[in-house]
Design an enzyme around this catalytic site. Sequence first.
Site, PDB file in Angstrom:
ATOM      1  CD  GLU A 162      22.171  43.060   4.433  1.00 18.45           C
ATOM      2  OE1 GLU A 162      22.409  44.272   4.651  1.00 18.45           O
ATOM      3  OE2 GLU A 162      22.856  42.369   3.652  1.00 18.45           O
ATOM      4  CD  GLU A 167      23.334  49.923   5.770  1.00 23.45           C
ATOM      5  OE1 GLU A 167      24.411  49.480   5.330  1.00 23.45           O
ATOM      6  OE2 GLU A 167      22.224  49.626   5.279  1.00 23.45           O
TER       7      GLU A 167
END
Length: 344
Positions: A162, A167
Site C-alpha cells: 500500500e 492522507e
Amino acid sequence: MKQRLSPRSWSLRKKAIASPDLVIGTAILAVLFNFIQGAKAQDYPDYSPLRYQLLHTYEGPSFFDNFNYYSDSDPTDGFVTYVTKNISEALNLTHATDTTATLRVDASTPNPADGRNSVRVESKATYDSGLFVFDIIHTPYGCGTWPALWLTDGANWPTNGEIDILESHNHGAHGNEMSLHTTAGCDMNVERRQAGTSMDGNCDIGAAGNAGCAVIGDPSTYGVEFNTEGGGVYALELRTAGIRIWNFPRSSIPSDIHGGSPDPSTWGTPLADFPSTNCDVASHFRHLNIVANIDLCGQLAGMSSHYTQMYGCPGSCADFVASKPSQFEDAYWEFGGIWVYNAF
C-alpha cells in the site's frame, strides 16, 4: 586485571617507541572509516533518469468510467456507507465535467443510522510501476473525515503493498501523511533524500500497530493551506530503485508536468523518499489500483488522540458525523486529472 594506562602518562621514550604503531593504527582506522562511508554512500539506490511515455489518462466527463465503486463495509471500522455508482450519481457525490472531477461526502442527509454516505473508487487498471501525476484542486477536510489517495491491491492486502500518496484526518492542518504499508522485510531506517520529516521506519504492518513508514509534509501540503493556493500537483514515481513523491503548489508546477514528457530528475528534492536500500520494491508492491476515498471516523480519525486532543472536535466522532451534515461541505476531492506514465 592489568590496568591499561593512557598514552598521556607514558614517558617520552615509550611514546617514541609506540609512535610508529600509533601512526599505522591511525592510518588503518582512517582507511576503514573511508571504506565504511563509501559503502554507505553506495547503498543509496541509483535513481538515474528514466524516459516516460503516457499510458493512461483520467480526465474529462469520462473520469469515473475508469473506476469501480467500492460498496462493501468499511474495513477500517468507519462510520461510513460507501455507495454504488448509481446512488453516488443520484446524490451527486461524484460528478465530472470537461475540466474537473469531484468526489464528496453527503452533506445533506440528517442522522443516518449506519454511517454517512461517501464514496470510494478504485481504478480498473492495475500497476506494478510507473509515474503517476495527480492534479488536485481541493483536498477534503473537517472534523471526522479521513480522506486518502493511495495505491493498493485490496484483494491481496498487505501482500502486494500500500502506498499512501495523500492522507490526513479531521482538519488536516498538520500536513500530508505519506506512508508505505507492507509485509515484513521493508525498512526505511536508511539514508533518505527528502524534504519531509520521517516518522516510523518499519513499513511492516505487524510493527507499531500498522503505522507504516511515514513521512509528514508541512501544513501547506494538505487542507486549507493547500486549497487556498489553488491546490497543485502530486507526483509519485514507483520503480525498482524506490518510491518518491513530489508536491508542487499551483504557482510552481514544472512545465514538463503537463507537457507530455515529465522528467523527475529535474524536479529537485522530493517531499518523500522511500529508497530500495532495505526494501525490495518490486516484490512488495504489485498489481496496484489507484484508490480515492473519504472515510469517516474509523481507526484513525475517530481516535480521541486525533479527533479530540489534536483538533478539539466536539462530542463523539460518530455522533458528530451523524448529526452535522452541513459540516461536510468541504469534505470533497476535486481533481483536474490523473495521468499515468510508464518507462520505455
